[in-house]
Design an enzyme around this catalytic site. Structure first.
Site, PDB file in Angstrom:
ATOM      1  N   LYS A  74       5.539 -33.416   7.453  1.00 53.30           N
ATOM      2  CA  LYS A  74       4.094 -33.627   7.489  1.00 53.30           C
ATOM      3  C   LYS A  74       3.842 -35.125   7.664  1.00 53.30           C
ATOM      4  O   LYS A  74       4.547 -35.944   7.067  1.00 53.30           O
ATOM      5  CB  LYS A  74       3.480 -33.137   6.173  1.00 53.30           C
ATOM      6  CG  LYS A  74       1.957 -33.191   6.126  1.00 53.30           C
ATOM      7  CD  LYS A  74       1.434 -32.629   4.800  1.00 53.30           C
ATOM      8  CE  LYS A  74      -0.078 -32.480   4.783  1.00 53.30           C
ATOM      9  NZ  LYS A  74      -0.588 -31.916   3.517  1.00 53.30           N
ATOM     10  N   SER A 149      -3.979 -28.201   4.279  1.00 54.93           N
ATOM     11  CA  SER A 149      -3.949 -29.277   5.233  1.00 54.93           C
ATOM     12  C   SER A 149      -2.632 -29.402   5.996  1.00 54.93           C
ATOM     13  O   SER A 149      -2.589 -30.021   7.045  1.00 54.93           O
ATOM     14  CB  SER A 149      -4.214 -30.600   4.506  1.00 54.93           C
ATOM     15  OG  SER A 149      -3.176 -30.857   3.564  1.00 54.93           O
ATOM     16  N   SER A 173      -2.495 -26.766  -0.101  1.00 58.04           N
ATOM     17  CA  SER A 173      -2.174 -27.127   1.288  1.00 58.04           C
ATOM     18  C   SER A 173      -0.793 -26.741   1.789  1.00 58.04           C
ATOM     19  O   SER A 173      -0.493 -26.943   2.964  1.00 58.04           O
ATOM     20  CB  SER A 173      -2.363 -28.620   1.498  1.00 58.04           C
ATOM     21  OG  SER A 173      -3.732 -28.884   1.693  1.00 58.04           O
TER      22      SER A 173
END
Ligand code: GLN
Length: 457
Positions: A74, A149, A173
């Site tokens: 990420k 997210s 997330s």
């Protein structure tokens, strides 16, 4: 290469048996990334780093825990020499001077970093649409969101663009995008994995986890990355006292409410039945303060966000504050408000008190059960733009995930099939602090019982 393995174990075995080489693996993943560019799962491709690591592994093939595991990080994880943006224009050209603990530990264990994944800017979001570099799309249906997210990480694993991926879970997330994309997503206990070198969202809630196709794979990654590093004072070698009694799983009535999608509900109950068929007792439980979880989260979290984003002043690194997007600005304002004199007691302090009540709810329930089963999100992946204009609706997507963060317990999202529109379904398991082993045991039992076979869209 026409087929590449779906698990860390098979990848490792294939490499050690020289069925394929690490360079061939990198070739294959890079070509898939190229073919799936329209998903917008990646912000940066680190092909040079990947080939270098692949060659290094091949020159001395060793039985490392993550040998040849192709990972996408990420874009919140600092990676030395590789651009890290948090999907925000503020950090558009920021190149870190060091790597986060998790990135470093995975690399040492033989993982190959293929690139950095798209996400909601600063990890604020539940759909991926808050990225300053356009949303990621759901690999199962490109008109739908992949969840957020950690949108690009979930999409990357689901579409086979990397074997595994890292993510952060502050209010859901990891679990929510895993659920929307049909992969396994794991959020550890707060303080089990170091946050060092991971761009902070909300420091009392952030936890660092991963995505994979199997529960065994997220367990393997956890065993590589967990434990103190000397840089995050909240990290301990916490270990639960494993109970030897037969497992009991609680079904919380507050998680089966009006507005819960019928197919989602059915899939969670079907999964519960799989556990029951394995001799596990199902117990009806109640977590009465669940109704306050979203309210508490949207006070505590923006308060911490407003403090953490204060460092992006454009003086030492990154661009100026004028490049913060609408959602970051909203959270900075909300957070500053609830912390300001005159409002602190009414909002922030009150929220912390209710947070303690939530913790008590879970402590009480864990006297009776070893784990909790629940939906991850009230609906399957929703359509792009369906909620983007309505922040409140978007916040409600986290209704079943934020409690685990407020309480600090581990959670595991497990895929369990597809709905009538061929969108992934799944369920989550939660366990007491530092009882990750319970989650892994139950998750593996489930995948074995249903003879789970991963597939690509
Ligand atoms: N969707 C939640 C939020 O926007 C959770 C974010 C997260 O876990 N990083 O706050």
């Amino acid at each position: 290469m026409n087929t590449i393995p779906f698990t860390i174990r098979e990848t490792k075995e294939g490499l050690l048996a020289k069925k394929f080489s690490a360079v061939e693996l990198v070739d294959e993943y890079l070509s898939r990334i190229e073919k799936n560019k329209d998903l917008n799962a990646f912000l940066t491709i680190s092909d040079e780093v990947a080939y270098k690591k692949a060659k290094e592994l091949e020159s001395n093939l060793e039985d490392l825990p993550l040998l040849g595991t192709v990972v996408a990080h990420k874009d919140l994880f600092l990676t030395e020499g590789v651009r890290t943006t948090a999907a925000s224009k503020v950090l558009e050209s920021y190149v870190p001077a060091y790597s986060s603990t998790v990135v470093e530990r995975m690399e040492k264990a033989g993982a190959i970093m293929i690139g950095k994944t798209n996400c909601d800017a600063w990890a604020h979001g539940a759909s991926g649409e808050n990225s300053d570099f356009s949303p990621t799309k759901n690999p199962w249906n490109k008109k739908h969101v992949p969840g957020g997210s950690s949108s690009g990480s979930a999409a990357s694993v689901a579409a086979g663009l990397s074997l595994v991926a890292t993510g952060t879970d502050t209010g859901g997330s990891i679990r929510e995008p895993a659920n929307f994309c049909g992969v396994v997503g794991f959020k550890p206990t707060y303080g089990a994995v170091s946050r060092y070198g991971v761009i902070a969202m909300s420091s009392s809630l952030d936890s660092i986890g991963s995505f994979g196709h199997t529960v065994e794979d997220v367990e393997t990654i956890f065993n590589v990355v967990k434990g103190p590093d000397g840089f995050d004072s909240t990290v301990t070698n916490g270990q639960s006292l494993i109970t030897n009694r037969k497992f009991r799983i609680g079904i919380p009535k507050e998680y089966f409410i009006d507005g819960l999608d019928r197919e989602v509900e059915k899939s969670v109950l079907t999964a519960s039945q799989v556990f029951k068929d394995n001799g596990i007792e199902l117990v009806d439980i109640s977590l009465p303060n669940t109704k306050y979880a979203i309210d508490v989260y949207y006070i505590v979290q923006p308060a911490e966000v407003s403090s953490n984003l204060g460092r992006y002043d454009g003086i030492r690194y990154g661009n100026g504050r004028d490049l913060f997007g609408a959602e970051a600005k909203r959270r900075i304002m909300l957070g500053t408000y609830v912390l300001s004199a005159g409002y602190y007691d009414a909002y922030y302090l009150k929220a912390q008190k209710v947070r303690s009540l939530l913790i008590q709810d879970f402590d009480n329930v864990f006297e009776k059960v070893d784990a909790i089963i629940a939906p991850v999100s009230p609906t399957p992946a929703f359509k792009l733009e369906e909620k983007a204009a309505d922040p409140l609706q978007m916040y409600l997507a986290d209704i079943f995930t934020v409690s685990a963060n407020l309480v600090g317990i581990p959670g595991l999202a497990v895929p369990s099939g597809f709905n009538s529109e061929n969108l992934p379904l799944g369920f989550q398991l939660m366990a007491p602090r530092f009882c990750e082993s319970t989650l892994f045991e139950l998750g593996k039992l489930y995948q074995k019982s249903v003879s789970y076979v991963p597939k690509l869209p």
